[in-house]
Enzyme design. Sequence first.
Site, PDB file in Angstrom:
ATOM      1  N   HIS A 204       0.761  -0.967   0.011  1.00 30.87           N
ATOM      2  CA  HIS A 204      -0.131  -0.037   0.095  1.00 30.87           C
ATOM      3  C   HIS A 204       0.885   1.411   0.062  1.00 30.87           C
ATOM      4  O   HIS A 204       0.473   2.274  -0.650  1.00 30.87           O
ATOM      5  CB  HIS A 204      -1.041  -0.137   1.271  1.00 30.87           C
ATOM      6  CG  HIS A 204      -2.527  -0.468   0.990  1.00 30.87           C
ATOM      7  ND1 HIS A 204      -2.420  -2.220   1.088  1.00 30.87           N
ATOM      8  CD2 HIS A 204      -3.288  -0.012   0.726  1.00 30.87           C
ATOM      9  CE1 HIS A 204      -3.588  -2.222   0.720  1.00 30.87           C
ATOM     10  NE2 HIS A 204      -4.400  -1.076   0.588  1.00 30.87           N
ATOM     11  N   HIS A 251       0.424  -2.820   9.160  1.00 33.52           N
ATOM     12  CA  HIS A 251       1.956  -2.602   9.286  1.00 33.52           C
ATOM     13  C   HIS A 251       2.733  -1.896  10.096  1.00 33.52           C
ATOM     14  O   HIS A 251       2.030  -1.256  10.815  1.00 33.52           O
ATOM     15  CB  HIS A 251       2.321  -2.012   7.783  1.00 33.52           C
ATOM     16  CG  HIS A 251       1.858  -2.616   6.446  1.00 33.52           C
ATOM     17  ND1 HIS A 251       2.662  -3.596   5.995  1.00 33.52           N
ATOM     18  CD2 HIS A 251       0.906  -2.585   5.691  1.00 33.52           C
ATOM     19  CE1 HIS A 251       2.191  -4.265   4.917  1.00 33.52           C
ATOM     20  NE2 HIS A 251       0.980  -3.523   4.627  1.00 33.52           N
TER      21      HIS A 251
END
Length: 437
Positions: A204, A251
Amino acid sequence: MASGFLKTFVQTCNYLQEPRHVARFQRFCGVKGTFADKPQGTRLTEQDLTGLRKKRVQSSDVTFGNGEAASRQLNGTQGDPIAGPEGPSTAANVHPDTVKTMPLRRNSLTGDVGQEFLIHNKFLFYLFTFGTELGNEMFFIIFFPFLFWNIDPLVSRRLIVVWAWNLFVGQSTKDMVRWSRPASPPVVKVEVFYNSEYSMPSTHAMTGTAIPFCLFMLTYGRWQYPFLFGLCVALSWSVLVCVSRVYMGMHSILEVITGFLYSLLVLAFFNPILDQIDTFYMTDHYAPLVIVISHVAFGLVAFSLDSWSTSRGDTAQSLGTGAGAALATYVNYQLGILSDPPASSLPLTFPPLSVSLVALSLLRFLLGVVVLLLTRTVMKAVTIPFLCGLFGLPADDVRRARQHMKVELPYRYIVYSVVGFNCVSVVPLIFRVFHLI
């Protein structure tokens, strides 16, 4: 001196990888988990706390869930204990402005639904939800066609090249490094759609950085707008996507930073040669053969997972889309369907905004999206049963069938290569038929 620097670097990386920093940022932004007390005699290991443990699951026995908490028990129901920073409490003590919700975007393939959590700051929740969508494939499925059909086909098709190869590099690196997602608890999984994938680096962050900065570099000088404006938009887009991945609990800080820097490296490689790639796709007689072979070959090299993961299909989807768009670029040039504005007309200026312009743009976009959705639906209905029959697999359970590499990879390649081809070639041809160009 070199060994001391290396030791400091490793320590810094380990520090930035710790999930407790993600959990602390989430609490600062008003996200609270509903983790129940852990069973007696269990505790997180050091590997769990650093989030560096490897996944040891086999494709025949896969358990998908929201970290360890999801696999042990279901939490967050009314009346269950809620363990927060201030200690256990009950749902009755939750502030009336607090929203209790489930993770975003349930993954229909993995069946992962996650567990409930509390939102104390709705503005940040909606802001970072929007930010994470800027890095999702669904956004680019909307963004690239709109840009191609209404603004600048040249910029759009070059962005697709960068997007496809950027995602391929990122997903392949994930599958080689094989770091798991930040441990939950302490991290709250605000999103679980990609929870079954490996985590390092953040793709991302990679796409959310490469696309806006590539868009800025491709359009500045080609279109008239202030340099500072374009730079601020690109930087804001990138930062919002990167920070949103930490907020979502997907993350660690290290993975996001690595994704950001990794994407700049990929962009530095592709940006100087985008013009040559585009010219080759349009004019070379061997371009269709090279496009098909390269996209299929790189895809096969990337898929060496020890267990099923959604990243495998996402990589095939991006490469398939890139291949279809590239083939359509060749067809368009050979047939003269679309032509780029001459260099003498640069820089381009944005036309004055009017009701007729907006209406025409929306009409083109809606008509094009309908064509792409029909293409995807028809191709999916045909391709999956065909592949199941070809490889002797049951076709009654689509979710189970798509977890087989023999079905998932060719399905994604075939379907999205056709979608990419129709987006770049067939839809503009339809626009010509209906005099919408």
